[in-house]
Design a protein around this motif. Structure first.
Motif, PDB file in Angstrom:
ATOM      1  N   TYR A   1      30.566  45.993  36.127  1.00  0.00           N
ATOM      2  CA  TYR A   1      31.524  44.847  37.018  1.00  0.00           C
ATOM      3  C   TYR A   1      31.688  43.360  36.270  1.00  0.00           C
ATOM      4  CZ  TYR A   1      28.286  46.201  40.863  1.00  0.00           C
ATOM      5  OH  TYR A   1      28.037  47.234  41.582  1.00  0.00           O
ATOM      6  N   LYS A   2      31.587  43.730  34.696  1.00  0.00           N
ATOM      7  CA  LYS A   2      32.777  42.272  34.118  1.00  0.00           C
ATOM      8  C   LYS A   2      34.159  43.263  33.761  1.00  0.00           C
ATOM      9  CE  LYS A   2      32.705  40.662  29.916  1.00  0.00           C
ATOM     10  NZ  LYS A   2      33.773  41.425  28.397  1.00  0.00           N
ATOM     11  N   ASP A   3      34.443  44.182  33.654  1.00  0.00           N
ATOM     12  CA  ASP A   3      35.435  45.553  33.878  1.00  0.00           C
ATOM     13  C   ASP A   3      36.069  45.253  35.386  1.00  0.00           C
ATOM     14  OD1 ASP A   3      36.008  45.746  30.802  1.00  0.00           O
ATOM     15  OD2 ASP A   3      35.124  47.871  31.755  1.00  0.00           O
ATOM     16  N   ILE A   4      35.679  44.786  36.330  1.00  0.00           N
ATOM     17  CA  ILE A   4      35.356  44.932  37.952  1.00  0.00           C
ATOM     18  C   ILE A   4      36.187  43.261  37.958  1.00  0.00           C
ATOM     19  CG2 ILE A   4      35.113  45.057  39.801  1.00  0.00           C
ATOM     20  CD1 ILE A   4      33.576  47.696  38.767  1.00  0.00           C
ATOM     21  N   SER A   5      36.044  42.881  37.940  1.00  0.00           N
ATOM     22  CA  SER A   5      35.844  40.966  37.409  1.00  0.00           C
ATOM     23  C   SER A   5      37.178  40.729  37.186  1.00  0.00           C
ATOM     24  CB  SER A   5      34.352  40.434  37.429  1.00  0.00           C
ATOM     25  OG  SER A   5      34.286  40.077  35.944  1.00  0.00           O
ATOM     26  N   GLU A   6      37.180  41.650  35.352  1.00  0.00           N
ATOM     27  CA  GLU A   6      38.510  40.235  34.863  1.00  0.00           C
ATOM     28  C   GLU A   6      39.948  41.652  35.789  1.00  0.00           C
ATOM     29  OE1 GLU A   6      37.802  42.395  31.353  1.00  0.00           O
ATOM     30  OE2 GLU A   6      36.546  40.971  30.314  1.00  0.00           O
ATOM     31  N   THR A   7      39.547  42.589  36.458  1.00  0.00           N
ATOM     32  CA  THR A   7      40.736  43.374  36.909  1.00  0.00           C
ATOM     33  C   THR A   7      41.221  42.606  37.750  1.00  0.00           C
ATOM     34  OG1 THR A   7      40.331  45.639  35.991  1.00  0.00           O
ATOM     35  CG2 THR A   7      41.965  45.468  38.027  1.00  0.00           C
ATOM     36  N   LEU A   8      40.562  42.413  38.392  1.00  0.00           N
ATOM     37  CA  LEU A   8      40.390  42.337  40.080  1.00  0.00           C
ATOM     38  C   LEU A   8      40.707  40.013  40.086  1.00  0.00           C
ATOM     39  CD1 LEU A   8      38.302  44.132  42.454  1.00  0.00           C
ATOM     40  CD2 LEU A   8      40.328  44.397  41.657  1.00  0.00           C
ATOM     41  N   GLY A   9      40.270  39.283  38.713  1.00  0.00           N
ATOM     42  CA  GLY A   9      40.631  38.227  38.565  1.00  0.00           C
ATOM     43  C   GLY A   9      39.270  37.504  39.999  1.00  0.00           C
ATOM     44  N   ILE A  10      38.163  37.943  39.422  1.00  0.00           N
ATOM     45  CA  ILE A  10      37.359  36.925  40.702  1.00  0.00           C
ATOM     46  C   ILE A  10      35.854  37.329  39.596  1.00  0.00           C
ATOM     47  CG2 ILE A  10      37.872  38.070  42.920  1.00  0.00           C
ATOM     48  CD1 ILE A  10      35.527  40.083  42.914  1.00  0.00           C
ATOM     49  N   SER A  11      34.794  36.327  39.514  1.00  0.00           N
ATOM     50  CA  SER A  11      33.816  35.870  38.742  1.00  0.00           C
ATOM     51  C   SER A  11      32.520  37.486  38.955  1.00  0.00           C
ATOM     52  CB  SER A  11      32.822  35.088  39.839  1.00  0.00           C
ATOM     53  OG  SER A  11      32.179  35.861  40.707  1.00  0.00           O
ATOM     54  N   GLU A  12      32.287  38.326  38.216  1.00  0.00           N
ATOM     55  CA  GLU A  12      31.346  39.047  37.753  1.00  0.00           C
ATOM     56  C   GLU A  12      30.240  39.141  38.997  1.00  0.00           C
ATOM     57  OE1 GLU A  12      28.207  40.921  34.359  1.00  0.00           O
ATOM     58  OE2 GLU A  12      29.982  39.382  33.992  1.00  0.00           O
ATOM     59  N   VAL A  13      29.780  37.752  39.571  1.00  0.00           N
ATOM     60  CA  VAL A  13      28.742  38.050  40.704  1.00  0.00           C
ATOM     61  C   VAL A  13      29.439  38.215  41.701  1.00  0.00           C
ATOM     62  CG1 VAL A  13      27.012  35.663  41.853  1.00  0.00           C
ATOM     63  CG2 VAL A  13      27.244  36.055  39.339  1.00  0.00           C
ATOM     64  N   ASN A  14      30.386  37.643  42.596  1.00  0.00           N
ATOM     65  CA  ASN A  14      31.458  37.640  43.741  1.00  0.00           C
ATOM     66  C   ASN A  14      31.742  39.555  42.959  1.00  0.00           C
ATOM     67  OD1 ASN A  14      32.398  37.582  45.651  1.00  0.00           O
ATOM     68  ND2 ASN A  14      34.059  36.204  44.676  1.00  0.00           N
ATOM     69  N   ALA A  15      32.194  39.985  41.892  1.00  0.00           N
ATOM     70  CA  ALA A  15      32.093  41.809  42.357  1.00  0.00           C
ATOM     71  C   ALA A  15      31.313  42.353  42.716  1.00  0.00           C
ATOM     72  CB  ALA A  15      32.771  42.096  40.999  1.00  0.00           C
TER      73      ALA A  15
END
Length: 164
Positions: free
Chosen positions: A133-147
């Motif tokens: 979820y950390k990688d997903i949030s960085e890739t999409l530019g959203i917070s980890e919680v939002n991801a």
């Protein structure tokens, strides 16, 4: 641009091009669109390669450029009539043999993913790639919680499509 930059780009791109193919498979429904999107993503990755600072892994940066390109083209294409090439209905993945049941399940999953909105498609794609979820949030530019929240909602949508 120097040859060494081009060589480095080619090496980085070739070792990660499966990312682009998977994104193309999620955002397109036929081989012509797949090839067009692949070419456009390649161009965008090359155009922006000199801006790659190395703060993140190349693959993470490439995911972001590829997904942004796919999403922006997807939004532009929603105004046109969608067609589907009959020969491309069966999704085939090289070097992996599936039995009939697995192949049907894979087709159903890809068809369900096609019905998601562009952000949910990106989330599911990254999730299926075993990204954290950390990688997903960085890739999409959203917070980890939002991801995490968006992913749970996307899973619910997929469940409803797959098990009506």
């Amino acid at each position: 641009m120097s040859d060494s930059l081009e060589d480095k780009f080619l090496n980085d791109f070739e070792s990660n091009q499966n990312i682009v193919h998977k994104i193309c498979r999620i955002y397109t429904t036929n081989s012509n669109d797949h090839n067009d999107l692949f070419q456009e993503i390649t161009i965008q990755v090359w155009k922006n390669y000199s801006k790659f600072r190395g703060d993140a892994k190349f693959s993470t940066w490439m995911y972001r450029v590829a997904l942004n390109t796919a999403i922006s083209l997807y939004r532009k294409s929603t105004k046109s009539v969608k067609t589907q090439d009959i020969s491309d209905i069966a999704y085939k993945i090289k070097s992996v043999d599936y039995d009939d049941t697995e192949e049907k399940q894979l087709k159903a999953l890809y068809n369900a993913i096609q019905k998601l909105n562009d952000i949910d498609k990106a989330l599911v794609f990254l999730y299926l790639e075993d990204k954290s979820y950390k990688d997903i949030s960085e890739t999409l530019g959203i917070s980890e919680v939002n991801a995490r929240v968006k992913m749970n909602r996307a899973k619910d949508k997929l469940k409803k499509v797959l098990n009506p």
